[in-house]
Every structure is written in C-alpha cells, then in structure tokens.
Enzyme design. Sequence first.
Site, mmCIF file in Angstrom:
data_model
loop_
_atom_site.group_PDB
_atom_site.id
_atom_site.type_symbol
_atom_site.label_atom_id
_atom_site.label_comp_id
_atom_site.label_asym_id
_atom_site.label_seq_id
_atom_site.Cartn_x
_atom_site.Cartn_y
_atom_site.Cartn_z
ATOM 1 N N THR A 67 4.601 -43.215 19.727
ATOM 2 C CA THR A 67 4.463 -44.068 18.549
ATOM 3 C C THR A 67 4.427 -45.528 18.978
ATOM 4 O O THR A 67 4.850 -45.878 20.078
ATOM 5 C CB THR A 67 5.656 -43.879 17.592
ATOM 6 O OG1 THR A 67 6.874 -44.240 18.272
ATOM 7 C CG2 THR A 67 5.755 -42.434 17.114
ATOM 8 N N ASP A 147 3.172 -64.061 10.141
ATOM 9 C CA ASP A 147 3.951 -63.478 11.233
ATOM 10 C C ASP A 147 4.704 -64.589 11.951
ATOM 11 O O ASP A 147 4.272 -65.085 12.996
ATOM 12 C CB ASP A 147 3.037 -62.730 12.212
ATOM 13 C CG ASP A 147 3.799 -61.798 13.131
ATOM 14 O OD1 ASP A 147 4.877 -62.198 13.612
ATOM 15 O OD2 ASP A 147 3.329 -60.668 13.371
ATOM 16 N N ARG A 208 7.008 -49.449 7.608
ATOM 17 C CA ARG A 208 8.309 -48.776 7.573
ATOM 18 C C ARG A 208 8.826 -48.806 6.132
ATOM 19 O O ARG A 208 8.719 -49.820 5.443
ATOM 20 C CB ARG A 208 9.316 -49.449 8.504
ATOM 21 C CG ARG A 208 9.066 -49.187 9.987
ATOM 22 C CD ARG A 208 9.395 -47.752 10.343
ATOM 23 N NE ARG A 208 9.278 -47.463 11.761
ATOM 24 C CZ ARG A 208 8.194 -46.950 12.342
ATOM 25 N NH1 ARG A 208 7.126 -46.699 11.605
ATOM 26 N NH2 ARG A 208 8.195 -46.692 13.639
ATOM 27 N N ASP A 232 2.695 -45.337 1.940
ATOM 28 C CA ASP A 232 2.650 -44.263 2.922
ATOM 29 C C ASP A 232 4.028 -44.041 3.537
ATOM 30 O O ASP A 232 4.283 -42.979 4.097
ATOM 31 C CB ASP A 232 1.642 -44.593 4.031
ATOM 32 C CG ASP A 232 1.599 -43.532 5.112
ATOM 33 O OD1 ASP A 232 1.283 -42.368 4.775
ATOM 34 O OD2 ASP A 232 1.890 -43.844 6.275
ATOM 35 N N GLU A 237 13.248 -41.281 4.301
ATOM 36 C CA GLU A 237 12.388 -40.139 4.631
ATOM 37 C C GLU A 237 13.212 -39.094 5.399
ATOM 38 O O GLU A 237 14.037 -39.450 6.236
ATOM 39 C CB GLU A 237 11.214 -40.601 5.505
ATOM 40 C CG GLU A 237 10.255 -41.541 4.811
ATOM 41 C CD GLU A 237 9.162 -42.039 5.767
ATOM 42 O OE1 GLU A 237 9.074 -41.538 6.911
ATOM 43 O OE2 GLU A 237 8.408 -42.941 5.370
ATOM 44 N N HIS A 254 3.854 -40.691 5.164
ATOM 45 C CA HIS A 254 3.919 -41.311 6.496
ATOM 46 C C HIS A 254 2.854 -40.724 7.422
ATOM 47 O O HIS A 254 3.136 -40.338 8.561
ATOM 48 C CB HIS A 254 5.320 -41.122 7.095
ATOM 49 C CG HIS A 254 5.675 -42.151 8.126
ATOM 50 N ND1 HIS A 254 6.954 -42.592 8.334
ATOM 51 C CD2 HIS A 254 4.910 -42.839 9.023
ATOM 52 C CE1 HIS A 254 6.985 -43.489 9.305
ATOM 53 N NE2 HIS A 254 5.743 -43.654 9.742
ATOM 54 N N GLY A 257 -1.088 -43.239 10.142
ATOM 55 C CA GLY A 257 -1.470 -43.266 11.551
ATOM 56 C C GLY A 257 -1.740 -41.899 12.135
ATOM 57 O O GLY A 257 -1.747 -41.740 13.355
#
Length: 383
Positions: A67, A147, A208, A232, A237, A254, A257
């Site tokens: 990941t 960011d 997240r 997502d 979770e 989730h 990806g």
Amino acid sequence: MNIYIDENIPYAKDFFADYGKLHFFSGRKVNAEQLIDADVLLVRSITQVNEQLLKLNKKLKFVGTATIGTDHIDQNYLKNRCIAFSSAPGCNKISVAEYILSSLLVLAEKQQFSLTSKKVAIVGAGNTGTAVYQRLNALGVNCILYDPPLQLAGDNRQFCSFEQVLAADIISLHVPKVVQGPYPTVHMFDREVLKQLTKTQILLNAARGDIIDNQALLSLAQQGEAPTLVLDVWENEPHIEQLLLPYVEIATPHIAGYSLDGRVRGTEMLYQALCQFLQLNEKYSAADFVAPADINMISISKKIDPSLMKSLMHLIFDVRRDDALFREVIEDVDGFDTMRKTYQERRELSTLTVKSSVEQNTLLQLLGFSTHLQQKTKELHEI
C-alpha cells in the site's frame, strides 16, 4: 524462509514461491501466534503491524506493505528491532485518480454541469493528489492544490489556503492519516469545517476515513445541510456508520485503489524490495503474470467531449457498479470485507489502446490511455 502473506495480495504466489515457504493469512484476523516463525511479513492496510502483533516472533527480518499508506505500521518499533521495512508508494495512485474521474463524470451528468465550469480543490498533493490533478487539468478543469507540508518542504508548485479549499465547488481528499504534529489530518473535516460547506458543493474522500468526522457528517446530512458526498473510505472500517449511506451519492468499501493493475504493481514493488534486501536478482515482473484486458483496443472518430470521455472511461470502469453492489452487500455479515475480498476484476485506462488522430493523442495519454495513431483514409469523390 517462511514468508507470511496477506491472502488478498494478488499474484503473491507467482512472485514469491521461489524464495521460501509461503503462508497465507487473513489480514483482519492475523495474530501474534500465527506469525511466530515468520522471516518475512507482507501485509495490506487492514493489518496493524506493531509490538502486539510481533511480540512472539524473534526472527523477523523484513516487513512490507502493498500500500501507499503506512499509518498501520509502527516503523519506530521495526527500526528498534532492526527489521527492514518497505511500502509501495504510488502503486495505486492511477487507480484512485480514475475512481475520482469516474465519480465526477457520473455526477456531472446527473447534476447537469460541466466539469470545466467548476473549481476543484485537491487536498494532498502527493502521488495520488498529483495524479488526480494531472487528469482533471488535462480536461481543462480549474484545479487548486492544498498541502502545507509539501509547501514548507520547498515544493515549487502553487498552493492555496484552506479558506480557498472550503470555497471550491469540488473538494477531493488525498492526504495520509496523521494523528500528531503541526498538520494533523484526523478529523481535518470536523463539524466546524463541515458546517462551512454548502449543499451545492461536492466532497470526495478516497484517502482515509478518519479525515472526516463521520458522526458530524451524518448529523448535518440528516438536517439536509451536507454537500454531495462521494465516500470510498469510512471511520471504523469495516464496521461503518450505515445510517450515513442514504445520504452518500456514491458509496464504496475502500476500493478506489483496487484496480488489478494497481494492486499487482504493489505486489511487484514489494517483490523488488525483498530482492534488493536479499541481494538477489529479480526474475519476474507484473507483465509475466497479468493478462491483457478483455477490451484492449478501440477507435474513435470524433473530438473528445464530456460524453465521449464518459463513454471511454466507463468502458473500463464505471463507479456506479461498485456503488450498487456495495449497497446490496453492506448489511450482510462481513459484507464490507467480503466485497473487497471478492472484488470484480477492474483494469486501468492504460490497458485500453485508443486509435485516434495525432491531435488527440496527447490528451488521451494525459488521461491515462494508451494510444495508437489512426491512419487517415483517402476520401473517394465522384467526378
């Protein structure tokens, strides 16, 4: 070597069988007793790798996660035990970017707006946020980046303020889970922030679940005060707040990806890291195992517009499929994890070669497609 591998890491047997005895385990249920003899441990984001998990193991040499995120790994603990660690940064950035693109194309059609008329704030400008920016920018969408850590680190791109993020028409979240420090992301979108958003905005989270306070979001949604939602990822979770589901326009477990190509890329990156750690030459690549996509070539004869772009995108991946299936299975026991474990194979846009004119090839490539120059045929004219 004893190599312990999450059972949902694709093609792991193909990549690692030559390097030791393989042991497969459930990422949610694995415990310290199971890993007592592990020399190598390969996990995904659902496994918390820490002292509690590894306390009985005295021989572990290498830990890898397939990941981009690493918040589930206690890296300080691994370092103190001299256990090598590797992740797979950027392995699923393309898959997540295509999930966001599919979602926005669906919403644009349903709400009857043009993406080029909207301002999109991308929160988090790392691998994934940059991939989202590149695709939307190629379509002519006005994007801004937020960011602060990258900005302070000297990234020379132009960044916006958080106030500008909250004023954008569309907000897409792509930050890691950060609990402490000057820029924590846990509950970055808490009740006070969420109250500043309007029903005309769109909020997407494929990063997240903890970034958004789900209970605060539910409360505002029940009052009719939430933006259009694409979620997502969720808090807690796989035991998510199901009362939130009716208020979410696109909901998935989730899997943003979870393209086959992105997941295999993660496996390949771990394989490369382990070979380097063991000082062995690499024998394999993803191309040795992954078959071509079922639909891998198409010709287009008109200029790319939103309608054609949506058709091309959804020829490969339509997020509505996953949304519909998720709503069907979520009430089943372990429905969240079952859908992830049995996720229908999904490919990336690069697996589709589009034959088009040279003028459109650059746009197609920026969006992620493979391209092939379409030869012009001579027109016949009667004399």
